[in-house]
Write an enzyme that holds these catalytic residues in place. Sequence first.
Site, PDB file in Angstrom:
ATOM      1  N   ASP A  70       1.726  -8.438  -1.403  1.00 23.24           N
ATOM      2  CA  ASP A  70       0.319  -8.024  -1.483  1.00 23.24           C
ATOM      3  C   ASP A  70       0.193  -6.623  -2.060  1.00 23.24           C
ATOM      4  O   ASP A  70       0.779  -5.664  -1.555  1.00 23.24           O
ATOM      5  CB  ASP A  70      -0.317  -8.041  -0.085  1.00 23.24           C
ATOM      6  CG  ASP A  70      -1.774  -7.603  -0.139  1.00 23.24           C
ATOM      7  OD1 ASP A  70      -2.599  -8.392  -0.636  1.00 23.24           O
ATOM      8  OD2 ASP A  70      -2.093  -6.467   0.268  1.00 23.24           O
ATOM      9  N   TYR A 114      -3.633  -7.644   7.827  1.00 17.04           N
ATOM     10  CA  TYR A 114      -3.109  -6.378   7.296  1.00 17.04           C
ATOM     11  C   TYR A 114      -2.933  -5.350   8.407  1.00 17.04           C
ATOM     12  O   TYR A 114      -3.489  -5.502   9.502  1.00 17.04           O
ATOM     13  CB  TYR A 114      -3.932  -5.858   6.118  1.00 17.04           C
ATOM     14  CG  TYR A 114      -5.282  -5.206   6.334  1.00 17.04           C
ATOM     15  CD1 TYR A 114      -5.432  -3.985   7.008  1.00 17.04           C
ATOM     16  CD2 TYR A 114      -6.422  -5.757   5.771  1.00 17.04           C
ATOM     17  CE1 TYR A 114      -6.660  -3.359   7.136  1.00 17.04           C
ATOM     18  CE2 TYR A 114      -7.678  -5.152   5.895  1.00 17.04           C
ATOM     19  CZ  TYR A 114      -7.779  -3.950   6.584  1.00 17.04           C
ATOM     20  OH  TYR A 114      -9.000  -3.340   6.703  1.00 17.04           O
ATOM     21  N   GLN A 132      -8.401 -11.389   4.021  1.00 14.30           N
ATOM     22  CA  GLN A 132      -7.428 -10.391   4.472  1.00 14.30           C
ATOM     23  C   GLN A 132      -8.159  -9.345   5.305  1.00 14.30           C
ATOM     24  O   GLN A 132      -9.058  -8.657   4.817  1.00 14.30           O
ATOM     25  CB  GLN A 132      -6.754  -9.741   3.258  1.00 14.30           C
ATOM     26  CG  GLN A 132      -5.635  -8.811   3.672  1.00 14.30           C
ATOM     27  CD  GLN A 132      -4.910  -8.147   2.511  1.00 14.30           C
ATOM     28  OE1 GLN A 132      -4.836  -6.930   2.441  1.00 14.30           O
ATOM     29  NE2 GLN A 132      -4.397  -8.929   1.590  1.00 14.30           N
ATOM     30  N   TRP A 142       0.860  -1.186   0.000  1.00 15.83           N
ATOM     31  CA  TRP A 142       0.000   0.000   0.000  1.00 15.83           C
ATOM     32  C   TRP A 142       0.900   1.242   0.000  1.00 15.83           C
ATOM     33  O   TRP A 142       1.887   1.294   0.733  1.00 15.83           O
ATOM     34  CB  TRP A 142      -0.905  -0.017   1.235  1.00 15.83           C
ATOM     35  CG  TRP A 142      -1.843   1.143   1.315  1.00 15.83           C
ATOM     36  CD1 TRP A 142      -2.697   1.562   0.338  1.00 15.83           C
ATOM     37  CD2 TRP A 142      -2.019   2.025   2.420  1.00 15.83           C
ATOM     38  NE1 TRP A 142      -3.411   2.656   0.776  1.00 15.83           N
ATOM     39  CE2 TRP A 142      -3.017   2.967   2.052  1.00 15.83           C
ATOM     40  CE3 TRP A 142      -1.459   2.113   3.693  1.00 15.83           C
ATOM     41  CZ2 TRP A 142      -3.443   3.970   2.897  1.00 15.83           C
ATOM     42  CZ3 TRP A 142      -1.883   3.115   4.543  1.00 15.83           C
ATOM     43  CH2 TRP A 142      -2.864   4.033   4.145  1.00 15.83           C
ATOM     44  N   TYR A 164      -4.078   0.625  -5.180  1.00 15.47           N
ATOM     45  CA  TYR A 164      -2.919   1.241  -4.529  1.00 15.47           C
ATOM     46  C   TYR A 164      -2.156   2.139  -5.495  1.00 15.47           C
ATOM     47  O   TYR A 164      -1.696   1.704  -6.548  1.00 15.47           O
ATOM     48  CB  TYR A 164      -1.977   0.175  -3.942  1.00 15.47           C
ATOM     49  CG  TYR A 164      -2.574  -0.667  -2.828  1.00 15.47           C
ATOM     50  CD1 TYR A 164      -3.797  -0.340  -2.237  1.00 15.47           C
ATOM     51  CD2 TYR A 164      -1.918  -1.791  -2.340  1.00 15.47           C
ATOM     52  CE1 TYR A 164      -4.344  -1.104  -1.218  1.00 15.47           C
ATOM     53  CE2 TYR A 164      -2.455  -2.554  -1.316  1.00 15.47           C
ATOM     54  CZ  TYR A 164      -3.669  -2.213  -0.766  1.00 15.47           C
ATOM     55  OH  TYR A 164      -4.211  -2.975   0.252  1.00 15.47           O
ATOM     56  N   LEU A 216       1.386  -3.771  11.931  1.00 16.22           N
ATOM     57  CA  LEU A 216       2.195  -2.841  12.737  1.00 16.22           C
ATOM     58  C   LEU A 216       1.393  -1.582  13.054  1.00 16.22           C
ATOM     59  O   LEU A 216       1.968  -0.522  13.349  1.00 16.22           O
ATOM     60  CB  LEU A 216       3.485  -2.478  11.978  1.00 16.22           C
ATOM     61  CG  LEU A 216       4.449  -3.655  11.738  1.00 16.22           C
ATOM     62  CD1 LEU A 216       5.596  -3.240  10.821  1.00 16.22           C
ATOM     63  CD2 LEU A 216       4.974  -4.201  13.052  1.00 16.22           C
TER      64      LEU A 216
END
Length: 267
Positions: free
Chosen positions: A51, A195, A167, A21, A56, A198
């Site tokens: 991914d 996804y 996802q 992304w 994106y 973090l």
Amino acid sequence: MEYRQLGRTGEKISVIGMGCWEMGLSKNHKDWAGEIASLRRGIELGMNLIDTAERYSSGRSEELVGEAVRDCRDDVFIATKVAPPNLRHDAVIRACKESVRRLGVSYVDLYQIHWPDSAVPIRETMSAMEELIQAGLVRYIGISNFSVPEAEDARAALARSEIASNQVEYSLTNRSVEADILPYCVREKITLMAYSPLAHGKIARSIPSDILRKYGMSPAQAMLNWATRNQQVVAIPKASNIRHQEENASSIVVRFSSAEYDKMSSG
Ligand code: NAP
């Protein structure tokens, strides 16, 4: 790197993959060198799962991934996504062909529905997905951001294939899928692709320092280790920075004890 089976497919994907992304945000390809280097380093370290999505960076993330894997396409597992408003039959076929063209490949490994759209019958979308498999443009079908009832409808709409993965957002700081989606995925052998593992870079501050010290890990590494403690889960952190990518690749070289995972969960 540790690998896990994708759904019931027998396909092995890395437990830590690479999210893309916001890669390729710049329209100038010369600005992509750092992100491409980061992806290539990840591949070198065994991260085969990449991914991306048609959405994106207006398709440029797919182009960037294509550049990164040009000489090693067969060594990686490319997951991309079709998004509303492209979920009608002909639009799915068209969107997939466009993704394949931007990626510069002859097929994508996993084609995911980015978000459910109640305005389009899921049967219509899924019949196009299965046609794409028959045409050799797609190997496996995935979904994203689907609730349990939506996942059930998606599975029922498939005539010959199975849903390999869902996802969804999952991290130490966002654990809502543990209520229903994760247990469902475990029971039905659907891979949960985590996804934003973090938390979009907002690394948790609550991780007990004794755990970090004992394993010599950074808080980001501990978050990835924690997110993938269940065998049904793989995670796809995004790292434009090559040092981050290296850190992420080595986040699961050892596993914490279940007591330590519990301590993190309650931290
Ligand atoms: P994320 O992976 O949770 O966080 C990314 C951020 O963390 C970036 O700022 C990155 O910085 C930083 N980072 C990476 N590794 C690090 C490390 N070892 N130490 C410290 N910071 C680190 O967030 P995300 O991009 O939202 O999610 C990951 C991927 O999931 C996306 O790229 C996309 O593929 C997918 N996703 C899917 C959906 C969906 O609807 N299906 C929605 C959101 C995301 P640098 O980039 O500077 O290295």
